[in-house]
Design an enzyme around this catalytic site. Structure first.
Site, PDB file in Angstrom:
ATOM      1  N   TRP A 201       1.144  -1.301  -0.104  1.00 47.25           N
ATOM      2  CA  TRP A 201      -0.180  -0.156  -0.089  1.00 47.25           C
ATOM      3  C   TRP A 201       0.902   1.281  -0.161  1.00 47.25           C
ATOM      4  O   TRP A 201       1.864   1.305   0.571  1.00 47.25           O
ATOM      5  CB  TRP A 201      -0.739  -0.107   1.317  1.00 47.25           C
TER       6      TRP A 201
ATOM      7  N   ASP B  28     -10.276   3.833  10.544  1.00 46.08           N
ATOM      8  CA  ASP B  28      -9.525   2.840  11.401  1.00 46.08           C
ATOM      9  C   ASP B  28      -9.702   2.780  12.715  1.00 46.08           C
ATOM     10  O   ASP B  28      -9.044   2.268  13.537  1.00 46.08           O
ATOM     11  CB  ASP B  28      -7.908   2.905  11.201  1.00 46.08           C
TER      12      ASP B  28
ATOM     13  N   LYS C 156      -6.757   2.742  -2.255  1.00 46.40           N
ATOM     14  CA  LYS C 156      -7.604   3.601  -1.287  1.00 46.40           C
ATOM     15  C   LYS C 156      -8.101   4.744  -2.243  1.00 46.40           C
ATOM     16  O   LYS C 156      -7.765   5.183  -3.318  1.00 46.40           O
ATOM     17  CB  LYS C 156      -6.327   4.041  -0.473  1.00 46.40           C
TER      18      LYS C 156
ATOM     19  N   ASP D 244     -11.817   7.043   6.430  1.00 45.95           N
ATOM     20  CA  ASP D 244     -10.974   5.624   6.655  1.00 45.95           C
ATOM     21  C   ASP D 244     -10.322   5.873   7.999  1.00 45.95           C
ATOM     22  O   ASP D 244      -9.276   6.074   8.212  1.00 45.95           O
ATOM     23  CB  ASP D 244      -9.801   5.799   5.705  1.00 45.95           C
TER      24      ASP D 244
ATOM     25  N   HIS E 141     -11.537   1.917   2.698  1.00 53.73           N
ATOM     26  CA  HIS E 141     -11.070   2.720   1.619  1.00 53.73           C
ATOM     27  C   HIS E 141     -12.061   2.843   0.547  1.00 53.73           C
ATOM     28  O   HIS E 141     -11.537   3.288  -0.632  1.00 53.73           O
ATOM     29  CB  HIS E 141      -9.938   1.778   1.000  1.00 53.73           C
TER      30      HIS E 141
ATOM     31  N   ASP F  76      -7.027  -4.419  10.335  1.00 53.07           N
ATOM     32  CA  ASP F  76      -6.596  -3.097  10.112  1.00 53.07           C
ATOM     33  C   ASP F  76      -7.127  -2.049  10.542  1.00 53.07           C
ATOM     34  O   ASP F  76      -7.942  -1.210  10.074  1.00 53.07           O
ATOM     35  CB  ASP F  76      -6.148  -2.625   8.462  1.00 53.07           C
TER      36      ASP F  76
ATOM     37  N   ASP G 154      -9.705  -3.157   1.504  1.00 58.59           N
ATOM     38  CA  ASP G 154      -9.716  -2.592   2.792  1.00 58.59           C
ATOM     39  C   ASP G 154     -11.208  -1.882   3.362  1.00 58.59           C
ATOM     40  O   ASP G 154     -11.504  -0.945   2.387  1.00 58.59           O
ATOM     41  CB  ASP G 154      -8.815  -1.457   3.217  1.00 58.59           C
TER      42      ASP G 154
ATOM     43  N   GLU H 144      -3.239  -2.825  -2.383  1.00 54.75           N
ATOM     44  CA  GLU H 144      -4.305  -2.218  -1.615  1.00 54.75           C
ATOM     45  C   GLU H 144      -4.430  -1.021  -2.096  1.00 54.75           C
ATOM     46  O   GLU H 144      -3.690  -0.093  -2.155  1.00 54.75           O
ATOM     47  CB  GLU H 144      -3.920  -2.240  -0.254  1.00 54.75           C
TER      48      GLU H 144
ATOM     49  N   HIS I 286      -8.948  -6.373   4.561  1.00 52.84           N
ATOM     50  CA  HIS I 286      -8.374  -5.596   5.800  1.00 52.84           C
ATOM     51  C   HIS I 286      -9.636  -5.274   6.497  1.00 52.84           C
ATOM     52  O   HIS I 286     -10.425  -4.357   6.005  1.00 52.84           O
ATOM     53  CB  HIS I 286      -7.549  -4.202   5.217  1.00 52.84           C
TER      54      HIS I 286
HETATM   55  C1  RNT Z   1      -3.679   2.810   4.955  1.00 54.13           C
HETATM   56  C2  RNT Z   1      -3.910   1.351   4.416  1.00 54.13           C
HETATM   57  C3  RNT Z   1      -2.669   0.398   5.226  1.00 54.13           C
HETATM   58  C4  RNT Z   1      -2.192   0.563   6.285  1.00 54.13           C
HETATM   59  C5  RNT Z   1      -1.258  -0.284   7.211  1.00 54.13           C
HETATM   60  C6  RNT Z   1      -0.576   0.140   8.332  1.00 54.13           C
HETATM   61  O1  RNT Z   1      -4.652   3.435   4.459  1.00 54.13           O
HETATM   62  O2  RNT Z   1      -4.967   0.841   5.019  1.00 54.13           O
HETATM   63  O3  RNT Z   1      -3.226  -0.953   5.238  1.00 54.13           O
HETATM   64  O4  RNT Z   1      -3.209   0.767   7.507  1.00 54.13           O
HETATM   65  O5  RNT Z   1      -0.069  -0.608   6.269  1.00 54.13           O
HETATM   66 ZN    ZN Z   2      -5.351  -1.323   5.148  1.00 52.40          ZN
END
Ligand code: RNT
Ligand code: ZN
Length: 417
Positions: free
Chosen positions: A184, A295, A227, A293, A261, A325, A258, A225, A285
């Protein structure tokens, strides 16, 4: 017989009445490995820079005391978390979590810098997944890494990417479990670019260069990955969804989805079936975006259930790698791991307790009334009694009991840091 066993036996009967075999489900859930992200333990600081500050590309909020400061502390915290989660799982490491006394830069890493992680994983019976780190580094120039217009910047990161694949292969070989190496990159623009194409072309070419070395697929698989946007890159992300869908499908890479994302009303769950028709393996993720996003720690919400149902109903678990994640530094970090991992397992367990063939038949028959009635009634079925029993037979705390252990650990260990 414990009350948990008694309740399980009652639940078993209840599920039997709709054609679900709970004993089989217990075996199935025990096969599912969740890759627990090391970065929840120290707010993605890692051990590459002595001061461990996040200097761009990613950010974390919160300052709850007790974050791990060394690899040993992080392993101690991870061990605590794994001891409170049923089943055998994986660890998801980022490149900046190397464990060595040498001063090593990201374009110099080698398997030996991660040897201690392997020794520890062997002791605990864990697999290890990996991630190149394309953030918090002076070579992240004006927000760009692999897609930078500056040759020397791209070269640095290409070398890093190449090296991570060798480290991941080492994990796979040593631990006997394929190590998913997930790429990513944060590259993008805050404001509207003139040229959206050139950075994407550079990213494509950099990745092609990184992946030019053939690796043993039994040891490691590359994932990519995408985004939609990030803080500071609101207008343009080089590695967008379409970019990586195209890249992954044409280069035979694992596509990582993810949950945070995409657009706020767009869901990963609805993408998995389509992806499964065209791609090979999928990496998830599992995360929780709150308006963006963000998290947050994974909770048992509708989208988590939908993701689990898609995997189970469409028989995708075999082809899906599940990684977590999230990174919340406002709560106890060990608790965050336990809550997020157990919730992911619970959602899968609940999805496995559905009479899937029966429900599919009802749908094919066009009886949408029964379909709706059935799935709503299923929500009240005693899945928690099956979950509690699973925890009991795996010798991990049942219900809230895990929290007592985390609190005690906080008193005895974390608060002394
Ligand atoms: C970031 C991505 C990625 C990170 C990790 C730490 O937007 O989601 O996966 O969270 O690499
Ligand atoms: Zn991620």
């Amino acid at each position: 017989m414990t009350i948990i066993t008694e309740k399980y036996l009652l639940a078993k009967e209840k599920y039997q009445s709709i054609g679900v075999d709970t004993d089989k489900v217990l075996k199935a859930i025990d096969q599912v490995k969740i890759s627990m992200q090391c970065w929840q333990g120290d707010d993605i600081k890692g051990f590459l820079n002595p001061d461990g500050e996040l200097t761009g590309g990613i950010s974390v909020t919160g300052d709850y005391p007790g974050a791990a400061r060394t690899p040993d502390e992080l392993r101690q915290d991870l061990e605590k978390a794994y001891s409170l989660i049923p089943g055998k799982h994986k660890l998801n490491l980022h490149a900046i979590y190397l464990d060595t006394d040498e001063a090593v830069n990201l374009d110099e890493i080698e398997p030996r810098h991660y040897e201690k992680w392997v020794q520890w994983a062997k002791k605990l019976g864990l697999g290890i997944d990996f991630n190149p780190t394309f953030f918090s580094h002076p070579m992240l120039k004006d927000g760009f890494t692999l897609s930078s217009a500056d040759d020397s910047v791209r070269e640095f990161w290409i070398e890093h990417g190449k090296r991570t694949r060798r480290v991941a292969a080492y994990f796979g070989q040593e631990l006997g479990q394929t190590s998913i190496n997930n790429f990513w990159v944060p590259d993008g623009f805050k404001d509207n670019p003139i040229d959206r194409l050139a950075p994407r072309k550079r990213l494509m070419e950099s990745l092609d260069e990184i992946f030019s070395e053939k690796m043993n697929k039994a040891y490691t698989l590359d994932a990519i990955e995408s985004k939609l946007f990030g803080i500071g890159v609101e207008s343009y992300t080089v590695g967008s969804h379409e970019f990586y869908m195209g890249y992954g499908l044409t280069r035979d890479k694992v596509i990582c989805m993810d949950a945070g994302h995409y657009h706020p009303t767009e869901v990963v769950s609805n993408k998995l079936s389509s992806l499964s028709l065209f791609g090979n393996d999928i990496l998830l993720h599992v995360s929780r975006p709150v308006r963006w996003d963000s998290d947050h720690v994974v909770i048992m919400d509708d989208e988590l259930m939908e993701i689990a149902q898609e995997l189970v109903r469409n028989d995708l678990l075999e082809r899906t790698y599940i990684g977590l994640d999230f990174f919340d530094a406002t709560i106890n970090r060990v608790a965050a791991w336990v809550i997020g991992t157990r919730n992911t397992q619970k959602a899968l367990l609940k999805a496995m307790l559905e009479p899937i063939q029966e429900l599919k038949k009802i749908e094919l028959d066009g009886d949408y009334t029964t379909r709706l009635a059935f799935v709503e009634e299923l929500k009240d079925f005693p899945f928690a009694d099956v979950w509690n029993y699973y925890c009991q037979i795996k010798n991990v705390p049942v219900g809230m009991d895990w929290l007592k252990e985390v609190k005690q650990y906080e008193d005895e260990v974390l608060s002394k840091r």
